[in-house]
Scaffold this motif. Structure first.
Motif, PDB file in Angstrom:
ATOM      1  N   GLY A 229      69.999  50.618  30.751  1.00  0.00           N
ATOM      2  CA  GLY A 229      68.760  50.067  31.470  1.00  0.00           C
ATOM      3  C   GLY A 229      68.525  50.372  33.021  1.00  0.00           C
ATOM      4  N   ILE A 230      69.686  50.416  33.752  1.00  0.00           N
ATOM      5  CA  ILE A 230      69.714  50.723  35.084  1.00  0.00           C
ATOM      6  C   ILE A 230      69.224  52.168  35.145  1.00  0.00           C
ATOM      7  CG2 ILE A 230      70.995  51.068  37.277  1.00  0.00           C
ATOM      8  CD1 ILE A 230      72.471  48.480  36.525  1.00  0.00           C
ATOM      9  N   VAL A 231      69.860  52.970  34.467  1.00  0.00           N
ATOM     10  CA  VAL A 231      69.695  54.310  34.463  1.00  0.00           C
ATOM     11  C   VAL A 231      67.994  54.711  33.983  1.00  0.00           C
ATOM     12  CG1 VAL A 231      70.024  56.475  33.606  1.00  0.00           C
ATOM     13  CG2 VAL A 231      71.942  55.131  33.860  1.00  0.00           C
ATOM     14  N   GLY A 232      67.567  53.882  33.136  1.00  0.00           N
ATOM     15  CA  GLY A 232      66.271  54.036  32.690  1.00  0.00           C
ATOM     16  C   GLY A 232      65.131  53.716  33.738  1.00  0.00           C
ATOM     17  N   ILE A 233      65.480  52.592  34.526  1.00  0.00           N
ATOM     18  CA  ILE A 233      64.598  52.061  35.350  1.00  0.00           C
ATOM     19  C   ILE A 233      64.799  52.950  36.506  1.00  0.00           C
ATOM     20  CG2 ILE A 233      64.293  50.279  37.317  1.00  0.00           C
ATOM     21  CD1 ILE A 233      65.202  48.250  35.331  1.00  0.00           C
ATOM     22  N   GLY A 234      65.825  53.435  36.959  1.00  0.00           N
ATOM     23  CA  GLY A 234      66.278  54.561  38.069  1.00  0.00           C
ATOM     24  C   GLY A 234      65.070  55.962  37.854  1.00  0.00           C
ATOM     25  N   THR A 235      65.554  56.256  36.381  1.00  0.00           N
ATOM     26  CA  THR A 235      64.958  57.711  36.177  1.00  0.00           C
ATOM     27  C   THR A 235      63.396  57.681  36.294  1.00  0.00           C
ATOM     28  OG1 THR A 235      66.649  57.590  34.994  1.00  0.00           O
ATOM     29  CG2 THR A 235      65.329  59.747  34.902  1.00  0.00           C
ATOM     30  N   VAL A 236      62.806  56.447  35.667  1.00  0.00           N
ATOM     31  CA  VAL A 236      61.492  56.600  35.399  1.00  0.00           C
ATOM     32  C   VAL A 236      60.745  56.284  36.764  1.00  0.00           C
ATOM     33  CG1 VAL A 236      59.448  55.167  34.502  1.00  0.00           C
ATOM     34  CG2 VAL A 236      61.582  55.597  33.039  1.00  0.00           C
ATOM     35  N   GLY A 237      61.520  55.311  37.669  1.00  0.00           N
ATOM     36  CA  GLY A 237      61.096  55.109  39.154  1.00  0.00           C
ATOM     37  C   GLY A 237      60.931  56.291  39.858  1.00  0.00           C
ATOM     38  N   TYR A 238      61.976  57.129  39.809  1.00  0.00           N
ATOM     39  CA  TYR A 238      62.321  58.583  40.578  1.00  0.00           C
ATOM     40  C   TYR A 238      61.056  59.431  40.121  1.00  0.00           C
ATOM     41  CZ  TYR A 238      64.021  62.919  42.213  1.00  0.00           C
ATOM     42  OH  TYR A 238      64.470  63.992  42.919  1.00  0.00           O
ATOM     43  N   VAL A 239      60.886  59.535  38.774  1.00  0.00           N
ATOM     44  CA  VAL A 239      59.465  60.332  38.201  1.00  0.00           C
ATOM     45  C   VAL A 239      58.233  59.796  38.802  1.00  0.00           C
ATOM     46  CG1 VAL A 239      58.283  61.196  35.921  1.00  0.00           C
ATOM     47  CG2 VAL A 239      60.933  61.091  36.122  1.00  0.00           C
ATOM     48  N   LEU A 240      57.948  58.641  38.638  1.00  0.00           N
ATOM     49  CA  LEU A 240      56.586  57.908  39.273  1.00  0.00           C
ATOM     50  C   LEU A 240      56.460  58.437  40.579  1.00  0.00           C
ATOM     51  CD1 LEU A 240      56.627  54.422  37.497  1.00  0.00           C
ATOM     52  CD2 LEU A 240      55.262  56.654  36.722  1.00  0.00           C
ATOM     53  N   ALA A 241      57.518  58.067  41.530  1.00  0.00           N
ATOM     54  CA  ALA A 241      57.486  58.468  43.138  1.00  0.00           C
ATOM     55  C   ALA A 241      57.005  59.933  43.262  1.00  0.00           C
ATOM     56  CB  ALA A 241      58.766  58.141  43.617  1.00  0.00           C
ATOM     57  N   ILE A 242      57.770  60.914  42.515  1.00  0.00           N
ATOM     58  CA  ILE A 242      57.335  62.267  42.309  1.00  0.00           C
ATOM     59  C   ILE A 242      55.928  62.572  42.010  1.00  0.00           C
ATOM     60  CG2 ILE A 242      57.883  64.580  41.427  1.00  0.00           C
ATOM     61  CD1 ILE A 242      60.713  63.844  41.215  1.00  0.00           C
ATOM     62  N   ILE A 243      55.332  61.772  40.952  1.00  0.00           N
ATOM     63  CA  ILE A 243      53.902  61.746  40.788  1.00  0.00           C
ATOM     64  C   ILE A 243      53.037  61.598  41.785  1.00  0.00           C
ATOM     65  CG2 ILE A 243      52.199  61.130  39.226  1.00  0.00           C
ATOM     66  CD1 ILE A 243      54.344  61.180  36.813  1.00  0.00           C
ATOM     67  N   ILE A 244      53.228  60.444  42.239  1.00  0.00           N
ATOM     68  CA  ILE A 244      52.483  59.747  43.634  1.00  0.00           C
ATOM     69  C   ILE A 244      52.813  60.846  44.722  1.00  0.00           C
ATOM     70  CG2 ILE A 244      52.230  58.230  45.372  1.00  0.00           C
ATOM     71  CD1 ILE A 244      51.772  56.674  43.257  1.00  0.00           C
ATOM     72  N   ARG A 245      53.611  61.367  44.910  1.00  0.00           N
ATOM     73  CA  ARG A 245      54.041  62.208  46.078  1.00  0.00           C
ATOM     74  C   ARG A 245      53.087  63.695  45.973  1.00  0.00           C
ATOM     75  NH1 ARG A 245      60.148  62.749  47.169  1.00  0.00           N
ATOM     76  NH2 ARG A 245      59.964  60.606  46.868  1.00  0.00           N
ATOM     77  N   GLY A 246      53.122  63.972  44.588  1.00  0.00           N
ATOM     78  CA  GLY A 246      52.599  65.072  44.348  1.00  0.00           C
ATOM     79  C   GLY A 246      50.617  65.095  44.537  1.00  0.00           C
ATOM     80  N   ILE A 247      50.441  63.884  44.104  1.00  0.00           N
ATOM     81  CA  ILE A 247      48.793  63.759  44.263  1.00  0.00           C
ATOM     82  C   ILE A 247      48.569  63.683  45.780  1.00  0.00           C
ATOM     83  CG2 ILE A 247      47.096  61.901  43.712  1.00  0.00           C
ATOM     84  CD1 ILE A 247      48.889  60.924  41.439  1.00  0.00           C
ATOM     85  N   GLU A 248      49.687  63.029  46.462  1.00  0.00           N
ATOM     86  CA  GLU A 248      49.163  63.007  48.084  1.00  0.00           C
ATOM     87  C   GLU A 248      49.326  64.152  48.567  1.00  0.00           C
ATOM     88  OE1 GLU A 248      52.461  60.651  50.062  1.00  0.00           O
ATOM     89  OE2 GLU A 248      51.274  60.794  52.066  1.00  0.00           O
ATOM     90  N   SER A 249      50.331  65.042  48.335  1.00  0.00           N
ATOM     91  CA  SER A 249      50.191  66.353  48.973  1.00  0.00           C
ATOM     92  C   SER A 249      48.911  67.200  48.753  1.00  0.00           C
ATOM     93  CB  SER A 249      51.466  67.234  48.841  1.00  0.00           C
ATOM     94  OG  SER A 249      51.686  67.492  47.394  1.00  0.00           O
ATOM     95  N   LYS A 250      48.498  66.949  47.504  1.00  0.00           N
ATOM     96  CA  LYS A 250      47.276  67.705  46.916  1.00  0.00           C
ATOM     97  C   LYS A 250      45.920  66.967  47.840  1.00  0.00           C
ATOM     98  CE  LYS A 250      47.362  70.686  43.930  1.00  0.00           C
ATOM     99  NZ  LYS A 250      48.327  70.389  42.912  1.00  0.00           N
ATOM    100  N   LEU A 251      46.007  65.678  48.141  1.00  0.00           N
ATOM    101  CA  LEU A 251      45.004  65.063  48.768  1.00  0.00           C
ATOM    102  C   LEU A 251      44.977  65.098  50.257  1.00  0.00           C
ATOM    103  CD1 LEU A 251      44.172  61.958  46.348  1.00  0.00           C
ATOM    104  CD2 LEU A 251      42.664  64.060  46.807  1.00  0.00           C
ATOM    105  N   CYS A 252      46.035  65.312  50.557  1.00  0.00           N
ATOM    106  CA  CYS A 252      46.300  65.074  52.010  1.00  0.00           C
ATOM    107  C   CYS A 252      46.910  66.394  52.827  1.00  0.00           C
ATOM    108  CB  CYS A 252      47.432  64.003  52.556  1.00  0.00           C
ATOM    109  SG  CYS A 252      46.642  62.285  52.353  1.00  0.00           S
ATOM    110  N   LYS A 253      46.488  67.459  52.319  1.00  0.00           N
ATOM    111  CA  LYS A 253      46.975  68.883  52.827  1.00  0.00           C
ATOM    112  C   LYS A 253      47.015  68.761  54.422  1.00  0.00           C
ATOM    113  CE  LYS A 253      45.303  71.900  49.208  1.00  0.00           C
ATOM    114  NZ  LYS A 253      44.122  72.262  49.173  1.00  0.00           N
TER     115      LYS A 253
END
Lengths: 259, 258
Positions: A229-253
């Protein structure tokens, strides 16, 4: 050059994770720790097996989708309300005078403290979970966006006035874009906060979700299940953070912060 | 002949009896005391004075960014009561909009005034070329050097086609070499596109190099101490005898106390 750097940092990340797993493995293998903690091989095997063989009544994938389906809509809603309130409060002194004191009282209350009252208000079903997730996102996003709208460079505002911008244009063309980095900082923190709250939310009562995996592992006294369960929460949280960061670097060049 | 004469001496900026005071516990403090001046169209006027004497406050009042306690400013025949696009301002701390490209910054003024995209981009392109930034249209401010940022600042102010340009120590934060270059560039730009300019500086060399007329200000409160008409031919030579003579005369008259 840039590709090189990216490869380097991914390699560093891989090495760091591998070293962590190695130390974990050696510790459980050659010390007393092995009695209370399963080895990483055991946990990761169970984690991947969980995608095929159900944990409880669902597979890992279904659990993750369940949790995400609770988090994402109410994270988005909480963030949207937070962005609107934060920016209004930060830019318009009258709104600040009205909302800030109430917000300051609500802000330090951890989402967990709302569990009893959320059950009273929204019942023991999905409603109370949505409320907690909404609250977690709303509070962090509001706070960050408020700061962002508060620290808009006054010289830049004067500059825009001098160039002929009216009050509405100052808000849409200056206050809004200069708050964008803060909005993303808020979205980032808010996401971890609402994703973390899912465990608490699924503690209330549920029969699926990554939070449920952890809670129900207590009943069956299964440490491996807790850890997957912990691994699941950690991995998914990490992936979500990467997605947000990706959107940010697109919008905030224009803003180097996000990279 | 008569008409010609009148056109030449058209007043662009006029202010009478400008004072600015701040209330403190010990009573009224004058920052600016009874400043009156008249600037004619296309004149390059430098407001020159020592250190923190309140030059910026005076410039902000003339531009309409802050109201005077007493007196009135008239630009192009209209009283100044608030910031407005017929007055361009270049700030010391560049203050470009960091989320907009060079083109986005330069076209900002015409854009908020509702000028259509094609017209304003054509105009913006003209001024980008004029300040020597051709090829940098899509660069963001954080990709530019200090001198280039100030060029964008100048182009942005110009693109609104203001009657008067206010420049508040625009080259104060630049290194000496870039500063000389920018002074040269500013004169080149101004000679191509004449505007009335009010330029604030505390650098005497810069003042003598740029100005048609230098207004020497006293130290707080700001008053006009003396005016100097600089009629040296352009481009000026920092080391010519006349240049150095003027430089010494003005420096000697400057308030030394802080």
């Amino acid at each position: 050059m840039i590709v090189n750097k990216r490869v380097q940092s991914s390699a560093a990340a891989a090495v760091s994770i591998f070293m962590f797993l190695l130390i974990w493995h050696l510790a459980t293998r050659f010390s007393e720790l092995g009695n209370i903690l399963p080895s990483p091989i055991e946990v990761l095997t169970a984690f991947f097996v969980g995608f095929v063989v159900p944990v409880g009544t669902h597979t890992m994938f279904v659990h993750i989708v369940w949790s995400l389906s609770r988090v994402i809509p109410f994270y988005i809603l909480g963030s949207a309300v937070g962005i609107v309130l934060g920016i209004t409060m930060g830019w318009y002194p009258k709104a600040e005078a009205v909302f800030r004191p109430i917000f300051e009282i609500i802000r330090p209350i951890p989402p967990l403290a709302w569990i009893p009252i959320s059950i009273v208000w929204f019942g023991i079903g999905e409603g109370s979970k949505w409320f907690l997730i909404f609250l977690a996102a709303f509070i962090t996003v509001t706070m960050n966006v408020y700061t962002g709208a508060k620290v808009v460079d006054p010289v830049i505002v004067r500059c825009a006035r001098m160039l002929g911008a009216n009050e509405r244009q100052i808000f849409t063309t200056i206050v809004l874009p200069s708050s964008v980095p803060f909005i993303f900082a808020g979205l980032q923190v808010g996401l971890s906060s609402s994703w973390a709250t899912v465990v608490a939310a699924e503690m209330i009562r549920s029969s699926e979700g990554v939070g449920w995996i952890i809670i129900s592992s207590l009943d069956v006294n299964d440490t491996v299940q807790t850890l997957i369960g912990i691994v699941g929460i950690g991995t998914v949280g990490y992936v979500l953070a990467i997605i947000i960061r990706g959107i940010e670097s697109k919008l905030c060049k224009w803003n180097k912060r996000g990279i | 002949m008569q008409v010609e004469q009148e056109r030449h001496i058209k007043t662009a900026v006029k202010c009478e009896g400008i004072s600015k005071t701040f209330e403190t516990k010990r009573g009224k403090t004058y920052v600016i005391e009874e400043v009156s001046l008249e600037v004619i169209e296309n004149e390059f006027v430098v407001l020159f004075g020592p250190g923190q004497c309140g030059k910026t406050t005076l410039l902000n009042i003339l531009a309409g960014l802050i109201p005077p306690t007493k007196g009135m400013v008239v630009v192009n025949g209209k009283p100044v009561i608030s910031p407005g696009p017929e007055r361009g301002f270049v700030f010391q701390s560049v203050s470009l909009f960091p989320w907009l490209t060079v083109m986005g910054n330069v076209e900002y003024g015409p854009k908020v005034r509702g000028i259509d995209k094609e017209t304003r981009q054509k105009k913006a392109q003209y001024y980008i070329d004029l300040v020597g930034l051709k090829g940098f249209e899509n660069a963001y401010p954080n990709q530019l050097s200090g001198g280039m940022k100030q060029r964008v600042g100048i182009a942005r102010a110009y693109c609104n086609e203001p009657v008067v340009m206010f420049l508040d120590e625009p080259f104060g934060a630049l290194d000496a070499q870039t500063r000389y270059l920018m002074q040269e560039e500013l004169i080149r730009i101004w000679e191509t596109e004449k505007r009335t300019v009010l330029f604030v500086t505390n650098n005497i060399e810069e003042a003598v190099y740029l100005a048609d007329r230098i207004i020497l200000l006293t130290n707080s409160p700001v008053r006009i101490k003396k005016e100097f008409v600089i009629d040296l031919p352009r481009p000026r030579d920092y080391t010519s005898e006349d240049f150095l003579l003027l430089r010494n005369t003005i420096t000697k008259m400057m308030d030394k106390t802080l």
